[in-house]
Design a protein around this motif. Sequence first.
Motif, PDB file in Angstrom:
ATOM      1  N   TYR A 203       0.823  -1.215   0.000  1.00 52.82           N
ATOM      2  CA  TYR A 203       0.000   0.000   0.000  1.00 52.82           C
ATOM      3  C   TYR A 203       0.854   1.260   0.000  1.00 52.82           C
ATOM      4  O   TYR A 203       0.497   2.260  -0.612  1.00 52.82           O
ATOM      5  CB  TYR A 203      -0.930  -0.008   1.224  1.00 52.82           C
ATOM      6  N   HIS A 204       1.989   1.187   0.668  1.00 53.19           N
ATOM      7  CA  HIS A 204       2.868   2.365   0.696  1.00 53.19           C
ATOM      8  C   HIS A 204       3.254   2.793  -0.721  1.00 53.19           C
ATOM      9  O   HIS A 204       3.255   3.976  -1.042  1.00 53.19           O
ATOM     10  CB  HIS A 204       4.150   2.049   1.468  1.00 53.19           C
ATOM     11  N   TYR A 206       1.717   2.280  -3.480  1.00 52.98           N
ATOM     12  CA  TYR A 206       0.557   2.853  -4.158  1.00 52.98           C
ATOM     13  C   TYR A 206       0.373   4.312  -3.766  1.00 52.98           C
ATOM     14  O   TYR A 206       0.196   5.184  -4.620  1.00 52.98           O
ATOM     15  CB  TYR A 206      -0.682   2.013  -3.819  1.00 52.98           C
ATOM     16  N   VAL A 207       0.426   4.580  -2.468  1.00 54.28           N
ATOM     17  CA  VAL A 207       0.203   5.951  -2.013  1.00 54.28           C
ATOM     18  C   VAL A 207       1.320   6.872  -2.495  1.00 54.28           C
ATOM     19  O   VAL A 207       1.072   8.015  -2.899  1.00 54.28           O
ATOM     20  CB  VAL A 207       0.079   5.980  -0.475  1.00 54.28           C
ATOM     21  N   GLY A 246      -5.594  14.695   2.261  1.00 52.85           N
ATOM     22  CA  GLY A 246      -5.304  13.319   2.648  1.00 52.85           C
ATOM     23  C   GLY A 246      -3.874  13.163   3.133  1.00 52.85           C
ATOM     24  O   GLY A 246      -3.627  12.550   4.167  1.00 52.85           O
ATOM     25  N   PHE A 247      -2.953  13.782   2.412  1.00 53.04           N
ATOM     26  CA  PHE A 247      -1.555  13.627   2.788  1.00 53.04           C
ATOM     27  C   PHE A 247      -1.222  14.393   4.060  1.00 53.04           C
ATOM     28  O   PHE A 247      -0.422  13.939   4.873  1.00 53.04           O
ATOM     29  CB  PHE A 247      -0.638  14.075   1.645  1.00 53.04           C
ATOM     30  N   ILE A 250      -2.079  12.296   6.886  1.00 56.91           N
ATOM     31  CA  ILE A 250      -1.058  11.279   7.176  1.00 56.91           C
ATOM     32  C   ILE A 250       0.110  11.920   7.905  1.00 56.91           C
ATOM     33  O   ILE A 250       0.671  11.359   8.838  1.00 56.91           O
ATOM     34  CB  ILE A 250      -0.543  10.650   5.865  1.00 56.91           C
ATOM     35  N   THR A 253       3.594  10.528   9.864  1.00 53.45           N
ATOM     36  CA  THR A 253       3.525   9.208  10.493  1.00 53.45           C
ATOM     37  C   THR A 253       3.889   8.117   9.510  1.00 53.45           C
ATOM     38  O   THR A 253       4.207   7.013   9.904  1.00 53.45           O
ATOM     39  CB  THR A 253       2.108   8.937  11.024  1.00 53.45           C
ATOM     40  N   GLY A 254       3.813   8.435   8.230  1.00 49.30           N
ATOM     41  CA  GLY A 254       4.068   7.420   7.214  1.00 49.30           C
ATOM     42  C   GLY A 254       5.545   7.230   6.962  1.00 49.30           C
ATOM     43  O   GLY A 254       6.371   7.691   7.741  1.00 49.30           O
ATOM     44  N   PRO A 255       5.865   6.541   5.880  1.00 51.00           N
ATOM     45  CA  PRO A 255       7.269   6.375   5.530  1.00 51.00           C
ATOM     46  C   PRO A 255       7.902   7.733   5.217  1.00 51.00           C
ATOM     47  O   PRO A 255       7.200   8.688   4.893  1.00 51.00           O
ATOM     48  CB  PRO A 255       7.225   5.498   4.283  1.00 51.00           C
ATOM     49  N   ILE A 258       7.168  10.072   2.200  1.00 50.21           N
ATOM     50  CA  ILE A 258       5.933  10.845   2.097  1.00 50.21           C
ATOM     51  C   ILE A 258       6.177  12.297   2.465  1.00 50.21           C
ATOM     52  O   ILE A 258       5.684  13.211   1.810  1.00 50.21           O
ATOM     53  CB  ILE A 258       4.837  10.219   2.988  1.00 50.21           C
TER      54      ILE A 258
END
Lengths: 310, 227
Positions: A203-204, A206-207, A246-247, A250, A253-255, A258
Amino acid sequence: MSSGRPRHRGGRHGNSRHGDGGERRPPEPKPEPAADDTPVTAMFRGFASQLDSKHDLYERLVKKSRDVTIESKRIIFMLHRVTSEEQDRQVLEEAAGRFRQLEGGTLRQIAEELAGHDPYLYLRAISPGLQEYIEALSFYHYLLNDRVISCAEVQQRLTYPGGSAEPASGAEPSTTAGEPPPPAETGPGEGEVGDPLRLPLPYHEYVLGLADLTGELMRRCISSVSSGQLEECWRLCALLRTIHEGFVNIGNTGPREITRKLATLRQSLTKVENACYQLKVRGEEIPRHMLADVFSATDDYGAHDDYAAD
Amino acid sequence: MDSSNNLSDVFLQYSAYMEDEQSLREEIRSQVRELEQTAREMTTLLQSVHQQDGIQNIPAICEKAKGLYPTIKEHYAALSKKVPKDQYYRFHDHWRFVTQRMAFVAALLVYLETEQLATQQMVADAIGVALNKEDGFILDLEDYLAGLLMLSSELSRFVVNSVTAGDYLRPFRVAQFLSELSAGFRLLNLKNDNLRKRFDGLKYDLKKVEEVVYDLSIRGLKPKQET
């Protein structure tokens, strides 16, 4: 202290073969067992071939990933080229064909190479190509269907129900990507029927691909202004805002990637919002054919935007 | 608008996905912490072989350290339950270091007891993990090799201390052992990574041991027996 002399040769690491990993090597030439092989040496010969085959696979995947990147970039360029309705359809059809080729060709080969391995071990090798592919595919999908493709839909396209036995229908090796002929399929761990071959899509990835999509949307927006499709401009601006929200949600907290892409996204968004502003305020007074020039000026403004990187 | 509905789904799914991943990582991390605790205990126990009286008591020390293997095995079993199938390398970073440390401890124990090089199989058996990924949680080859390189630096220190403690024979055997190990590593085509950097250290470990051998030989301190 007196100088003891190391008995072994100093700077030699036996590293010379690393780097030719591109081609599928004939089955590892069985290491010639030297007569004076101690058990330790014999053991290490085994390790050497294990490490080599791992590195070779990695390098092959890097190459294929690069092919995917190149073809994806070309498709994106093609999708940008045209803006009028009837030409659009033609371009979209051509893009659809090229996606099929890419999915049946290089991407399928990647899936075949990965079959039976832990994809996460090789994710770093294929991640750039995968993201570029998602960027191109989602851009295409947006132009076609007016919405963003979902992760499951992408995964669907990267699943090959036929197993690895026969090539997918209509999958000729793409000539533009300059890829090597499909490798003979071998290897243990393949060939379980019923278990479809698939290229796993985390999923990462994809995002992150979606984050790249925003750059294309921005370009599309600016060029739609210059071709007079003002509606498109408003819609793209709204879409970009949604993605941005959306970003932001996030956050970091994500990779780590991002955070970096968020900064770029912010720049793109600013550019588009400025364009919309210009349209609103001055759209009435500037003749259409001059609008494009106005926006090339706002491009520079966006690029020097410092607070974009918070 | 149609496209934004669809998008909010995307991001909802993504944050759910990330929450799952975060909590799984948290579980793994806490399990790894326990494992590290035991690994540290074992390493500390083994440090006493460097003591003057430790060198005479190697078997006893080894027994004591091996007493912790069951705990280690329990930790690995618990850890392997937490890791989803086929996703070993997704979370590898969490236990990479401690596994290298354990490979080192296991290889050191084997060396102290038998003066042999521990095979990958021996290390995997000692800590209770598998070799083939079909069998579950594995001992990664590169982690095992990293453990062996830690062993080499530990042995070069051990040689110095065993001479201090009056054991003049050991350096000759260790030198033999390390030169074989180094010959083995030279067969590998290492990438320019961590393993390669540590391998470069092996040269100096070997050099150190050979200096000790040289010192002993030139002063006629080499015992009469075969080397």
